[in-house]
Design an enzyme around this catalytic site. Structure first.
Site, PDB file in Angstrom:
ATOM      1  N   HIS A  69      -4.629  -5.256  11.266  1.00  0.00           N
ATOM      2  CA  HIS A  69      -5.752  -5.275  10.317  1.00  0.00           C
ATOM      3  C   HIS A  69      -7.121  -5.536  10.918  1.00  0.00           C
ATOM      4  CE1 HIS A  69      -2.733  -5.987   6.790  1.00  0.00           C
ATOM      5  NE2 HIS A  69      -2.876  -4.716   7.105  1.00  0.00           N
ATOM      6  N   ASN A 117      -5.417  -3.816   4.323  1.00  0.00           N
ATOM      7  CA  ASN A 117      -6.147  -2.923   5.228  1.00  0.00           C
ATOM      8  C   ASN A 117      -7.659  -3.138   5.232  1.00  0.00           C
ATOM      9  OD1 ASN A 117      -3.695  -0.982   3.939  1.00  0.00           O
ATOM     10  ND2 ASN A 117      -3.786  -1.222   6.156  1.00  0.00           N
ATOM     11  N   LYS A 150       3.845   1.690  -1.636  1.00  0.00           N
ATOM     12  CA  LYS A 150       4.565   1.975  -2.889  1.00  0.00           C
ATOM     13  C   LYS A 150       4.181   0.973  -3.976  1.00  0.00           C
ATOM     14  CE  LYS A 150       8.651  -0.331  -0.980  1.00  0.00           C
ATOM     15  NZ  LYS A 150      10.050  -0.214  -0.578  1.00  0.00           N
ATOM     16  N   GLU A 166      -2.317 -13.309   2.677  1.00  0.00           N
ATOM     17  CA  GLU A 166      -1.146 -13.203   3.560  1.00  0.00           C
ATOM     18  C   GLU A 166      -1.625 -13.108   4.998  1.00  0.00           C
ATOM     19  OE1 GLU A 166       1.353  -9.849   2.692  1.00  0.00           O
ATOM     20  OE2 GLU A 166       1.496 -10.321   0.566  1.00  0.00           O
ATOM     21  N   GLU A 183      -1.252  -6.129  -3.054  1.00  0.00           N
ATOM     22  CA  GLU A 183      -1.726  -5.079  -2.143  1.00  0.00           C
ATOM     23  C   GLU A 183      -1.932  -3.763  -2.893  1.00  0.00           C
ATOM     24  OE1 GLU A 183       0.917  -5.116   1.296  1.00  0.00           O
ATOM     25  OE2 GLU A 183      -0.314  -6.675   2.220  1.00  0.00           O
ATOM     26  N   ASN A 222      12.666  -6.738  14.146  1.00  0.00           N
ATOM     27  CA  ASN A 222      11.476  -7.300  13.528  1.00  0.00           C
ATOM     28  C   ASN A 222      10.297  -6.339  13.524  1.00  0.00           C
ATOM     29  OD1 ASN A 222      12.752  -9.675  12.909  1.00  0.00           O
ATOM     30  ND2 ASN A 222      12.261 -10.601  14.892  1.00  0.00           N
ATOM     31  N   PRO A 251       0.811  -1.232   0.000  1.00  0.00           N
ATOM     32  CA  PRO A 251       0.000   0.000   0.000  1.00  0.00           C
ATOM     33  C   PRO A 251       0.841   1.278   0.000  1.00  0.00           C
ATOM     34  CG  PRO A 251      -0.932  -1.580   1.525  1.00  0.00           C
ATOM     35  CD  PRO A 251       0.382  -2.154   1.070  1.00  0.00           C
ATOM     36  N   ASP A 277      14.257 -11.502  18.363  1.00  0.00           N
ATOM     37  CA  ASP A 277      14.837 -11.425  17.025  1.00  0.00           C
ATOM     38  C   ASP A 277      15.959 -12.462  16.935  1.00  0.00           C
ATOM     39  OD1 ASP A 277      15.648 -10.459  14.484  1.00  0.00           O
ATOM     40  OD2 ASP A 277      17.269  -9.372  15.473  1.00  0.00           O
ATOM     41  N   ASP A 316      11.531 -12.949  10.979  1.00  0.00           N
ATOM     42  CA  ASP A 316      12.032 -14.277  11.363  1.00  0.00           C
ATOM     43  C   ASP A 316      11.329 -14.816  12.600  1.00  0.00           C
ATOM     44  OD1 ASP A 316      13.952 -11.927  11.844  1.00  0.00           O
ATOM     45  OD2 ASP A 316      14.371 -13.198  13.561  1.00  0.00           O
TER      46      ASP A 316
HETATM   47 CA    CA Z   1      14.987 -10.049  12.401  1.00  0.00          CA
END
Ligand code: CA
Length: 656
Positions: free
Chosen positions: A266, A233, A148, A291, A193, A306, A146, A300, A398
């Site tokens: 969302h 969204n 770019k 998704e 998206e 993250n 959303p 992390d 991750d």
């Molecule tokens: Ca990471």
């Protein structure tokens, strides 16, 4: 019931039997059976269709493998991750396709360097294990979302008709390559998206033209594949109606209206099902989640921060645990199956994207740059200077993978094999909810004896807690401050966040909740005596207490509150007034005990905006008498009648 996947399994799709014909001869049959778990609680999903889509976006796998990542099966043996996914009930693999994610020297932009060559490689491996492929065309040289929707380098400056022709030819060429490689393409996305923009275009008339160019190519090469449009969204509830309306108005040829759904951004599942069902019913489309993901840990693992991490152990509806991740997935599936019209599937996003495994940021950065296994490499700067060019680095998700940092599958990866019958593992505490306490500076600090555990079935239950090393002296004498008290509950770490504050023992101190807590008593017949909503006349907030009366000697009232559960102690009290045309005035703030005024502090009104604040600096309360604090106002009035505004009453403890 055991299900055996073979080369030409007939799959019921949209009422049509499609045969996975021409899938090549290398296919390895994968048996999908429930994978036992002693620990994972899985609530059964009723009515689960045989052909429900369980998908995984695995776009980064080749780049990760090139970086040295290995994946394992449930027995701890190194295994093809696509085989493990297939055995875990996944029947679809999603792959993003960027037109040309390379700079002029052939260096990859990162994010898996996902061009059509990568898609063919992934597609062949998916097909080999009996999984279909969802081809996700971004129609950009790098990430499209959303924020770019950049046009590919080669299409820059083209007018929309030329661009549409280029997009048609590009799509057709890519799909032909997949077909030639005998990849079982089940679905193709025209854009990623595309919230009101795609491929550099921002007007629906142009976006639609491009989308239809893509659809035309798909229908020609894979006439039986589903065509998906994809948006994000869903929490902006009118957006999806508007997108679907535009697609309909411009006659965009598609089958599936797909949505991203990240629960921490969302909105609720109820909202998701409502907005998708709305589109499905009005335009007779299939809908799905393209998704979704959830964190199994706040930690992390690759030295690149993250997207979501800790902020207390609980975020939203689930703890960041393996079980929390599984519960999220189970509930998304249940929502699409049982609560959404024409819901056909759920795709997990990049659950295979784990750390490249180096011992430092620098070590990992070498691999991210060389193999494109981070979200962006520095080489993307020329194309995307403002985002990738500034913030390039590793993996930001991750901790949302379904494999751990070593590449071993998490228990949550089993969830799709267990949904049909459910898995009644004994319910036990899975995470500890944070506790927050606000304690008055002069109050007594009492830490709770139990804290809430989030159980594996996502219910909550109290468990005993032992708080460690509590420094009461510091908390009693440290003034206004916050403390993180750590404890142990059921073997897990618990946190009690204590805020020592100057507590206001009055309810609704600024009248923002209307009359709540307050009693106004008119002692004469007044024209107006009420709460008023007018920010410019309020000391703070938008509400205050207002009075006005025109006739002379008609203003006389009290406004007071009896604080509930006030502990015995020493207190101070304050209230503010402004007003005018009072004439002869008698105004005071007061404290009443058992109906008698025991303390008072005179006040006055001297015109608009001149707030007078009275303090009764100290009085004691024994904890049993009836107590009230308030303001008394009596005006003879002059001119157009007395008027005034009252706001911001404070009842605070005083140290003794
Ligand atoms: Ca990471």
């Amino acid at each position: 019931m055991k299900k055996f996947r073979t080369l030409c399994t007939a799959v019921l799709f949209a009422g049509v039997f499609l045969c996975m014909a021409g899938c090549g001869s290398k296919q390895t049959p994968v048996e999908v059976t429930p994978i036992a778990s002693d620990t994972l609680f899985v609530e059964k999903v009723e009515n689960l269709p045989e052909d429900f889509i369980f998908g995984m976006d695995a776009s980064c796998v080749p780049a990760l493998e090139a970086s040295g990542v290995k994946y394992y099966d449930y027995d701890g043996n190194e295994a093809d991750v696509f085989e493990t996914l297939a055995k875990s009930g996944y029947n679809y693999i999603r792959v993003r396709v960027w037109n040309d994610p390379y700079d002029e020297n052939g260096n990859g932009y990162g994010g898996g360097n996902c061009d059509i060559n990568t898609a063919v490689e992934i597609g062949k491996r998916a097909t080999n294990y009996g999984m279909k492929l969802l081809v996700d065309f971004h129609y950009s040289d790098f990430w499209a979302d959303p924020g770019k929707q950049m046009v590919p380098k080669a299409w820059k400056g083209m007018d929309v008709d030329t661009k549409a022709q280029a997009l048609y030819e590009y799509t057709k060429d890519c799909l032909k390559q997949l077909k030639k490689a005998k990849v079982d393409v089940g679905m193709v996305q025209i854009g990623n998206e595309t919230n009101g923009a795609m491929c550099g275009e921002k007007q629906w008339v142009n976006i639609s033209k491009l989308m239809n160019a893509g659809s035309k190519a798909i229908r020609e090469v894979f006439p039986k594949a589903l065509i998906a449009v994809h948006f994000a969204n869903p929490e902006k509830v009118t957006n999806y109606t508007s997108y679907a309306n535009n697609l309909n108005y411009y006659n965009v040829d598609y089958d599936v209206f797909a949505s991203s759904y990240y629960p921490y951004w969302h909105g609720t599942l109820e909202n998701l099902s409502a907005v998708l069902s709305g589109v499905a019913e009005k335009y007779n489309k299939k809908v799905m989640v393209a998704e979704t993901s959830y964190a199994y840990t706040p930690e992390d693992t690759d030295f690149n921060g993250n997207t979501i991490s800790d902020g207390g152990s609980i975020v939203k509806d689930y703890p960041m645990t393996v079980q929390g991740q599984a519960n999220h997935l189970r509930n998304v599936v249940d929502t699409m199956v049982n609560k959404t019209t024409n819901g056909i599937g759920v795709f997990y996003w990049e659950g295979t994207w784990i750390t490249v495994g180096g011992a430092s940021y620098e070590e990992n950065a070498v691999l991210w740059e060389k193999y494109g296994s981070g979200w962006a490499a520095s080489y993307a700067a020329g194309y995307d200077p403002n985002d990738a060019g500034k913030y390039y680095g590793g993996c930001a998700c991750d901790n949302q993978a379904v494999f751990d940092a070593e590449g071993k599958p998490l228990e949550s990866l089993k969830v799709f094999t267990l949904l049909k019958e459910g898995n009644q593992a004994p319910v036990k505490p899975d995470a500890i909810e944070d506790t927050t306490l606000m304690i008055d500076l002069n109050g007594t600090i009492v830490l709770p004896e139990t804290v809430n555990a989030v159980m594996t079935d996502n219910s909550k239950a109290p468990v005993k807690v032992e708080w460690q090393n509590v420094d009461y002296d510091k908390m009693y004498n440290g003034g206004v401050a916050q403390y993180d008290i750590v404890g142990i509950a059921d073997g897990m770490e618990a946190h009690c966040y204590v805020s020592m504050i100057q507590y206001n023992f009055l309810e609704n101190y600024s009248f923002e909740d209307g009359e709540t807590g307050w009693t106004a008593t008119a002692l004469k017949t007044m024209d107006e005596l009420c709460v008023e909503n007018k920010a410019t006349d309020s000391l703070t907030g938008t509400y205050h207490y207002h009075f006005w009366s025109a006739a002379s000697d008609s203003v006389e009232f009290t406004l007071e509150q009896e604080p509930e559960h006030l502990p015995a102690g020493t207190y101070k009290y304050s209230i503010s007034i402004m007003g005018g045309d009072g004439g002869d005035m008698e105004i005071y703030a007061y404290v009443k005990v058992n109906g008698e005024v025991v303390k008072k502090q005179p006040m006055t009104m001297t015109g608009y905006g001149n707030w007078d604040t009275a303090w009764i600096p100290e009085f004691t309360y024994n904890g049993t008498d009836t107590i009230a604090v308030g303001i008394y106002v009596k005006c003879s009035g002059s001119g157009n009648g007395a008027w005034g505004k009252i706001d911001d009453a404070l009842l605070n403890s005083v140290s003794q």
